[in-house]
Design a protein around this motif. Structure first.
Motif, short mmCIF file in Angstrom:
data_model
loop_
_atom_site.label_atom_id
_atom_site.label_comp_id
_atom_site.label_asym_id
_atom_site.label_seq_id
_atom_site.Cartn_x
_atom_site.Cartn_y
_atom_site.Cartn_z
N GLY A 44 0.80 -1.21 0.00
CA GLY A 44 0.00 0.00 0.00
C GLY A 44 0.84 1.27 0.00
O GLY A 44 2.05 1.24 -0.16
N SER B 2 -1.46 -1.01 8.21
CA SER B 2 -1.91 0.32 7.91
C SER B 2 -2.73 0.89 9.06
O SER B 2 -3.38 0.16 9.79
CB SER B 2 -2.74 0.30 6.63
OG SER B 2 -1.98 -0.19 5.54
N CYS B 22 -13.76 1.74 5.13
CA CYS B 22 -12.48 2.26 5.63
C CYS B 22 -12.71 2.66 7.09
O CYS B 22 -13.54 3.53 7.37
CB CYS B 22 -12.05 3.45 4.79
SG CYS B 22 -10.56 4.30 5.37
N TYR B 88 -7.79 3.15 -2.38
CA TYR B 88 -7.20 3.50 -1.10
C TYR B 88 -7.97 4.65 -0.45
O TYR B 88 -8.31 5.63 -1.13
CB TYR B 88 -5.75 3.95 -1.26
CG TYR B 88 -4.81 2.86 -1.71
CD1 TYR B 88 -4.57 2.63 -3.06
CD2 TYR B 88 -4.14 2.06 -0.78
CE1 TYR B 88 -3.71 1.62 -3.48
CE2 TYR B 88 -3.28 1.05 -1.20
CZ TYR B 88 -3.07 0.85 -2.54
OH TYR B 88 -2.22 -0.15 -2.95
N PHE B 101 -2.98 6.09 5.37
CA PHE B 101 -3.71 5.43 4.29
C PHE B 101 -4.25 4.09 4.77
O PHE B 101 -3.74 3.48 5.71
CB PHE B 101 -2.77 5.17 3.11
CG PHE B 101 -2.29 6.40 2.41
CD1 PHE B 101 -1.12 7.02 2.79
CD2 PHE B 101 -3.01 6.93 1.35
CE1 PHE B 101 -0.67 8.17 2.15
CE2 PHE B 101 -2.58 8.07 0.68
CZ PHE B 101 -1.40 8.69 1.09
N GLY B 104 -5.52 -0.63 1.19
CA GLY B 104 -5.93 -0.81 -0.20
C GLY B 104 -6.91 -1.97 -0.37
O GLY B 104 -6.81 -2.98 0.34
#
Lengths: 123, 110
Positions: A44, B2, B22, B88, B101, B104
């Motif tokens: 990512g 992440s 998300c 993303y 972020f 993904g």
């Protein structure tokens, strides 16, 4: 229209440094934050840090503090990202990105992106 | 790992509607707006949604975004084969003083 054009691919040895450039055109350079974001193969996006050229000082992600230096040259509308003490895990595509519309802040969305620069770290 | 959490994959057939979630925290999504990016293979990310639900010029209205509390979602209606890409989410994190972020989501159009 804002365009960001980055320097070409690099192959580096472990322990060395790499410096990637990002030349901006279209629009005022100095007042808009430019960030550097990297993407390891198959992974990512990861923010490394950024700079607002008119202020001169950069803002770094804690993970990269001490190993990354972000600078900007207003005379050529170019931002730079230098990463030192390279290791294999630094193999990635490095992107520069500029904020969308707001001046003098980092937290406006990253609306303009460079094409990316592949940095390969290998002995 | 992440800071923002997305499902690694999603899929749908042409014409269907898909949503991608998300999840974050009070220091990022909870206190900031959310942006979404589309990344086609071998290309740079492209801004798809900004400020939770705004589309840049040229982005079809099939794409929409929403946010509630510390979560956000991207919806794609009338799925097209060319929508097959990685998506993303991103938000500014006040505690980290930087962008964070999601990992993904790879969207497959069956």
């Amino acid at each position: 229209q804002v365009q960001l054009v980055q320097s070409g691919a690099e192959v580096k040895k472990p322990g060395s440094s790499v410096k990637v450039s990002c030349k901006a055109s279209g629009g005022t350079f100095s007042s808009y934050a430019i960030s550097w974001v990297r993407q390891a193969p198959g992974q990512g996006l990861e923010w490394m840090g950024g700079i607002i050229p008119i202020f001169g000082t950069a803002n770094y992600a804690q993970k990269f503090q001490g190993r990354v230096t972000i600078t900007a040259d207003a005379s050529t509308s170019t931002a730079y990202m230098e990463l030192s003490s390279l290791r294999s895990e630094d193999t990635a595509v490095y992107y520069c990105a500029r904020v969308w519309t707001r001046q003098l802040v980092y937290f406006d969305c990253l609306g303009y992106w460079g094409q990316g620069t592949l940095v390969t770290v290998s002995s | 790992q992440s800071v923002l959490t997305q499902p690694p994959s999603a899929s749908g057939t042409p014409g269907q509607r898909v949503t991608i979630s998300c999840s974050g925290s009070s220091s990022n999504i909870g206190s900031s707006t959310v942006n979404w990016y589309q990344q086609l293979p071998g290309t740079a990310p492209k801004l798809l949604i900004y400020s939770n639900n705004q589309r840049p010029s040229g982005v079809p209205d099939r794409f929409s975004g929403s946010k509630s509390g510390t979560s956000a979602s991207l919806a794609i209606s009338g799925l097209h084969s060319e929508d097959e890409a990685d998506y993303y989410c991103a938000a500014w994190d006040d505690s980290l003083n930087g962008w964070v972020f999601g990992g993904g989501t790879k969207l497959t159009v069956l």
